[in-house]
Design a protein around this motif. Structure first.
Motif, PDB file in Angstrom:
ATOM      1  N   HIS A   1       0.861  -1.192   0.000  1.00 51.94           N
ATOM      2  CA  HIS A   1       0.000   0.000   0.000  1.00 51.94           C
ATOM      3  C   HIS A   1       0.895   1.240   0.000  1.00 51.94           C
TER       4      HIS A   1
ATOM      5  N   LEU B   1       2.564   4.930  -0.567  1.00 51.39           N
ATOM      6  CA  LEU B   1       2.096   6.293  -0.372  1.00 51.39           C
ATOM      7  C   LEU B   1       2.066   6.971  -1.739  1.00 51.39           C
TER       8      LEU B   1
ATOM      9  N   MET C   1       2.674   9.970  -3.838  1.00 47.38           N
ATOM     10  CA  MET C   1       3.429  11.224  -3.720  1.00 47.38           C
ATOM     11  C   MET C   1       3.517  11.901  -5.080  1.00 47.38           C
TER      12      MET C   1
ATOM     13  N   ILE D   1       6.487   4.694   1.600  1.00 45.50           N
ATOM     14  CA  ILE D   1       5.476   4.176   2.535  1.00 45.50           C
ATOM     15  C   ILE D   1       5.391   5.102   3.754  1.00 45.50           C
ATOM     16  N   ARG D   2       4.200   5.109   4.363  1.00 44.00           N
ATOM     17  CA  ARG D   2       4.041   5.925   5.568  1.00 44.00           C
ATOM     18  C   ARG D   2       4.089   4.986   6.768  1.00 44.00           C
TER      19      ARG D   2
ATOM     20  N   THR E   1       7.962   9.072   6.674  1.00 47.32           N
ATOM     21  CA  THR E   1       7.978   8.567   5.292  1.00 47.32           C
ATOM     22  C   THR E   1       9.254   7.766   5.072  1.00 47.32           C
TER      23      THR E   1
END
Lengths: 242, 174
Positions: free
Chosen positions: A174, A176, A178, A188-189, A227
């Protein structure tokens, strides 16, 4: 929809634009009407405990926004994160339907909104709407799947780097979104602290720190605050499969 | 040579042979359902004796029936890359196959008889038909699934997350 400190509060389930994407909330209007009349909406700051392991069941929480970690404590006092709940999930379901104590503590990982429904109201709601029954079954199926996955991974992952690589790869599923994205890198977060990652994989914070440092040194990943960027996915995959 | 049988042994033999007495035993599905609903299910019951070693639920294979254990014990197992992970054992009253029947997804666990078992089978089609008519059954469904989940979570809680070597897996028995 109310707003406070840039946090959008969704008061009315019938008008919620997010419900179609949610595991539980996408119910027919008749069931949504009933849900609206029995739920109590509340907003929680990061770190709020929705329910405690061992506490008698009071009711269920539907996580509207935000994320929450479900954790349990072993007999030796070791904290283990069972999973991270996403928006739309129902929390405390097992305890409420089987009338047993909550089996995990639920703590919000970021400012979150949750709808609370008391045990009596929820059982009546479940028994009178087959659509709710279907959603509850789907939620429990999902929870069982997560638990079996975790059990299977226990048997597979032996080294801490392997477990952390596996966790990073699951988050990479999943990515992020940007505006500026470097080709080949997966942003990714990560809202888990190193301590929480340690509780997730069953090791110490120091070992997590050392392992992540090692991954960075090898050029497999880089981080900036919450991040993180996975820079060499094949290397992580190789570590998991070897 | 005459065979001596005690009263207890004879009672045990009768309880094993007489299906009517078995149906009176409480099980996860019927407990909590109205007499009318239990009556609906009773009409559909098929009894089977399943010998030890046979599988009640097979991994990756959609079941055709809901299975209710009347007597005997079964083991619930999860597999991981050829490794067998026993989650625990269960006995009379336990219901199997429910999650797969409702979700249409293949089972992630295997249920194997570790003793000769007497089971009730309820055909999938009939079970799903009744479920559609009576939403109150979902409460029982949720309780059964919750008990499966509690077994898995209990296993996780009792296992060392640092390593889980084959043969060193703690088993939780009810």
């Amino acid at each position: 929809m109310g707003t406070s400190f840039n946090f959008h509060i969704i008061e009315d389930c019938l008008k919620c634009s997010l419900r179609e994407d949610r595991l539980f909330c996408n119910l027919p209007s008749e069931a949504l009407d009933a849900l609206q009349s029995i739920k109590a909406t509340a907003v929680y700051p990061k770190g709020a405990m929705l329910c405690l392991e061992g506490q008698p069941p009071r009711g269920i929480f539907i996580l509207c926004t935000g994320r929450a970690k479900l954790f349990t404590t072993s007999a030796e006092g070791k904290t283990m994160i069972l999973r991270v709940a996403e928006p739309g999930e129902v929390l405390g379901l097992t305890a409420v339907v089987s009338n047993t104590a909550y089996e995990a503590t639920v703590e919000t990982m970021e400012p979150s909104q949750a709808n609370f429904i008391s045990q009596a109201h929820f059982i009546q709601f479940l028994q009178s709407h087959s659509a709710v029954g279907v959603k509850v079954a789907q939620q429990l199926t999902h929870n069982c799947h997560c638990a079996y996955e975790e059990i299977r991974s226990l048997a597979l992952s032996n080294s801490v780097p392997e477990k952390i690589a596996k966790l990073l790869l699951s988050w990479a599923e999943h990515p992020l979104m940007m505006q500026k994205q470097v080709s080949g890198e997966i942003p990714i977060r990560v809202t888990l602290t190193q301590e929480e990652i340690a509780q997730f994989v069953g090791t110490s914070r120091e070992t997590v720190s050392r392992t992540l440092g090692d991954f960075k040194k090898k050029g497999w990943m880089r981080t900036k605050g919450a991040t993180w960027w996975i820079m060499n996915r094949p290397a992580l995959e190789k570590l998991v499969t070897t | 040579m005459p065979v001596t049988v005690t009263v207890m042994e004879f009672a045990l033999y009768l309880s094993r042979m007489n299906p009517i007495s078995q149906t009176e035993l409480p099980n996860e599905l019927y407990s909590g359902l109205s007499a009318e609903l239990v009556g609906e299910f009773r009409q559909l019951e098929e009894f089977r004796m399943v010998p030890s070693g046979m599988k009640l639920v097979q991994l990756g294979r959609l079941p055709e029936h809901l299975v209710i254990v009347c007597s005997g014990r079964v083991e619930i197992r999860v597999f991981s890359s050829g490794q067998t992970i026993p989650l625990g054992t269960r006995g009379a009253g336990k219901v199997f196959g429910l999650r797969a029947l409702i979700s249409g997804e293949t089972p992630e666990t295997e249920v194997i008889c570790i003793e000769d078992c007497r089971v009730i089978l309820i055909p999938k089609k009939e079970f799903l038909r009744i479920l559609q008519v009576y939403p109150q059954i979902y409460f029982a469904v949720a309780r059964i699934m919750s008990s499966d989940l509690a077994l898995a979570h209990g296993f996780l809680k009792n296992s060392s997350r640092r390593s889980l070597k084959p043969g060193a897996v703690p088993s939780m028995n009810s």
